[in-house]
Design a protein around this motif. Structure first.
Motif, PDB file in Angstrom:
ATOM      1  N   ARG A 188     -11.885   3.151  -6.073  1.00  0.00           N
ATOM      2  CA  ARG A 188     -12.186   3.381  -4.657  1.00  0.00           C
ATOM      3  C   ARG A 188     -11.618   2.190  -3.898  1.00  0.00           C
ATOM      4  N   PHE A 189     -10.834   2.484  -2.862  1.00  0.00           N
ATOM      5  CA  PHE A 189     -10.125   1.435  -2.151  1.00  0.00           C
ATOM      6  C   PHE A 189     -10.792   1.132  -0.811  1.00  0.00           C
ATOM      7  N   ARG A 195     -11.346   6.444  -0.657  1.00  0.00           N
ATOM      8  CA  ARG A 195     -11.055   5.193   0.055  1.00  0.00           C
ATOM      9  C   ARG A 195     -11.948   5.077   1.269  1.00  0.00           C
ATOM     10  N   ASP A 225     -10.862  -1.557   2.729  1.00  0.00           N
ATOM     11  CA  ASP A 225      -9.912  -2.250   3.597  1.00  0.00           C
ATOM     12  C   ASP A 225     -10.130  -3.763   3.526  1.00  0.00           C
ATOM     13  N   GLY A 244      -8.514   1.661   5.729  1.00  0.00           N
ATOM     14  CA  GLY A 244      -7.254   1.171   5.200  1.00  0.00           C
ATOM     15  C   GLY A 244      -6.272   0.828   6.291  1.00  0.00           C
ATOM     16  N   GLN A 276      -0.228   4.926  -2.191  1.00  0.00           N
ATOM     17  CA  GLN A 276       0.628   5.127  -3.345  1.00  0.00           C
ATOM     18  C   GLN A 276       0.448   6.547  -3.898  1.00  0.00           C
ATOM     19  N   PRO A 279      -0.186  -0.541   0.376  1.00  0.00           N
ATOM     20  CA  PRO A 279      -1.582  -0.327  -0.025  1.00  0.00           C
ATOM     21  C   PRO A 279      -1.702   0.765  -1.088  1.00  0.00           C
ATOM     22  N   LEU A 280      -2.636   0.557  -1.995  1.00  0.00           N
ATOM     23  CA  LEU A 280      -2.786   1.500  -3.102  1.00  0.00           C
ATOM     24  C   LEU A 280      -3.228   2.878  -2.623  1.00  0.00           C
ATOM     25  N   HIS A 281      -3.968   2.928  -1.504  1.00  0.00           N
ATOM     26  CA  HIS A 281      -4.384   4.252  -1.040  1.00  0.00           C
ATOM     27  C   HIS A 281      -3.205   5.064  -0.498  1.00  0.00           C
ATOM     28  N   ALA A 305      -4.848  -2.821   6.028  1.00  0.00           N
ATOM     29  CA  ALA A 305      -3.904  -2.924   4.919  1.00  0.00           C
ATOM     30  C   ALA A 305      -2.587  -2.230   5.273  1.00  0.00           C
ATOM     31  N   SER A 347      -7.500  -2.173  -1.013  1.00  0.00           N
ATOM     32  CA  SER A 347      -6.289  -1.371  -1.119  1.00  0.00           C
ATOM     33  C   SER A 347      -5.042  -2.245  -1.106  1.00  0.00           C
ATOM     34  N   TRP A 393     -14.237  -0.621  -7.574  1.00  0.00           N
ATOM     35  CA  TRP A 393     -13.875  -0.821  -6.175  1.00  0.00           C
ATOM     36  C   TRP A 393     -12.986  -2.049  -6.025  1.00  0.00           C
TER      37      TRP A 393
END
Length: 397
Positions: A119-120, A357, A122, A360, A349, A345-347, A363, A101, A98
């Protein structure tokens, strides 16, 4: 391949040409302390070039002394330090890792490459670091379904410490170790005056060319548990056993920092605190000159720490300011100034489109409105005035 006689002598190719961006005001250029050449010369005179010998050991000792960690290991990169940390913490295929994000992909990439599932979560509006309340709620739900994460990885965003004490206390309840991604936080401190990352089981740092202290490329893994760093050192040296021949009970990596790069870092570390103060002064000038403009704000500094202000990050509300983040970035570019949007944010990408996630929105909001401004510790006030003028020219009159 050129015939030997066609290869130009060294004198014909030196000195090297200047970097093509030399006239451009860069986001965070390296700041040389002045003693790098002497330090490199001593390393060369010692005969040690490999990641062994007195220079990496001296760099690690100085790093431990300045951060307060019991033990440190100098590595080829911050990503390598994170990879070693995941290995030490037992991450295997199918485990969940974890992280917030809002971070650079290197935070989770080594774990993903090991087969883990990210797992992303916030971030908070107080400092845009991992939200402890969301973390607590998610851990409760994870415990109910019998799938706790293998590790939680808070990130010290742009050199601003996460609320590490709170995060560690929450994770301790569930027996989940904490790895602090403090890549950009050298010189930052959190509660009690402790250096960034202290309190986590392990902390990773970066000495990339754009960091406050740089070795050109390198990183470090730090812990208050020397046994963990001893194990990391073993893995970083290809996991060679102490035999006269090459004996391996497991596989390792070539992750030790070379003596030459360690020499550069050793010359830079004494300037750390002065550089933090200069970057904080850069941020203060931005805030003083631009902070009253409608629709412009800066990432706040939460009460639990002192950021090193590695990068100053502004937010632009297009309705109130009169221009969005991208318009400001283009105006700066036209003025010969580098800037960069806040982390996507990675979520959001494509590489992680299927990753689980938890929200978010915070982010995503910073990505849409956030812009990293030039923040180098060697930037002059006149250079910063160029940045301020270009930004102010975008504001609605």
């Amino acid at each position: 391949m050129l015939p030997l006689q066609a290869v130009p002598p060294a004198a014909a190719i030196l000195p090297f040409p200047r970097h093509p961006s030399a006239a451009r005001l860069m986001l965070s250029p390296p700041d040389l302390a002045g003693g790098e050449l002497d330090s490199l010369r001593m390393a060369l005179d010692s005969g040690w070039l490999a990641p062994a010998g007195p220079t990496p050991a001296a760099f690690e000792a100085e790093l431990a002394a300045r951060t307060g960690f019991a033990a440190t290991l100098a590595t080829t990169s911050g990503t390598a330090a994170l990879h070693l940390a995941y290995r030490l913490l037992g991450v295997t295929r199918g485990d969940e890792v974890w992280a917030p994000s809002l971070t650079f992909i290197a935070t989770v990439a080594p774990a993903v490459q090991m087969g883990a599932v990210p797992r992303f979560l916030d971030v908070t509006p107080q400092g845009f670091t991992l939200d402890p309340g969301m973390l607590r709620d998610e851990l409760v739900r994870a415990a109910r379904r019998g799938r706790l994460p293998r590790v939680v990885v808070p990130v010290d965003l742009y050199g601003q410490c996460s609320d590490l004490d709170t995060i560690v206390a929450i994770c301790d309840r569930w027996g989940v170790p904490v790895l602090s991604d403090s890549a950009a936080a050298m010189g930052a401190v959190h509660r009690g005056g402790r250096h960034a990352g202290r309190g986590a089981r392990l902390a990773a740092f970066s000495f990339n060319g754009n960091k406050i202290v740089t070795t050109g490329g390198g990183g470090a893994l730090a812990s208050d548990d020397p046994a963990l760093i001893d194990r990391a050192r073993h893995l970083a040296g290809q996991a060679k056993e102490p035999w006269p021949h090459y004996e391996h009970e497991t596989t390792g990596y070539a992750y030790g920092l070379s003596s030459l790069l360690a020499a550069v870092g050793l010359a830079q570390l004494p300037a750390l605190e002065a550089r933090v103060q200069r970057r904080r002064a850069v941020f203060a000038r931005y805030a003083a000159a631009l902070g009253d403009l409608p629709g412009l704000s800066f990432i706040p500094e939460p009460g639990w720490g002192r950021a090193n202000r590695w990068l100053s990050v502004a937010r632009f509300d297009p309705q109130a300011f009169g221009a969005d983040r991208e318009a400001v970035r283009r105006a700066l570019d036209a003025a010969g100034v580098e800037s960069r949007p806040a982390w996507k944010p990675l979520h959001l990408q494509p590489a992680f489109r299927d990753a689980p996630r938890s929200s978010g929105a915070m982010a995503a909001g910073l990505f849409e409105q956030g812009l990293c401004l030039p923040s180098g510790s060697g930037m002059t006030e006149a250079e910063q005035a160029r940045v301020i003028e270009a930004i102010a020219s975008c504001a609605r009159r």
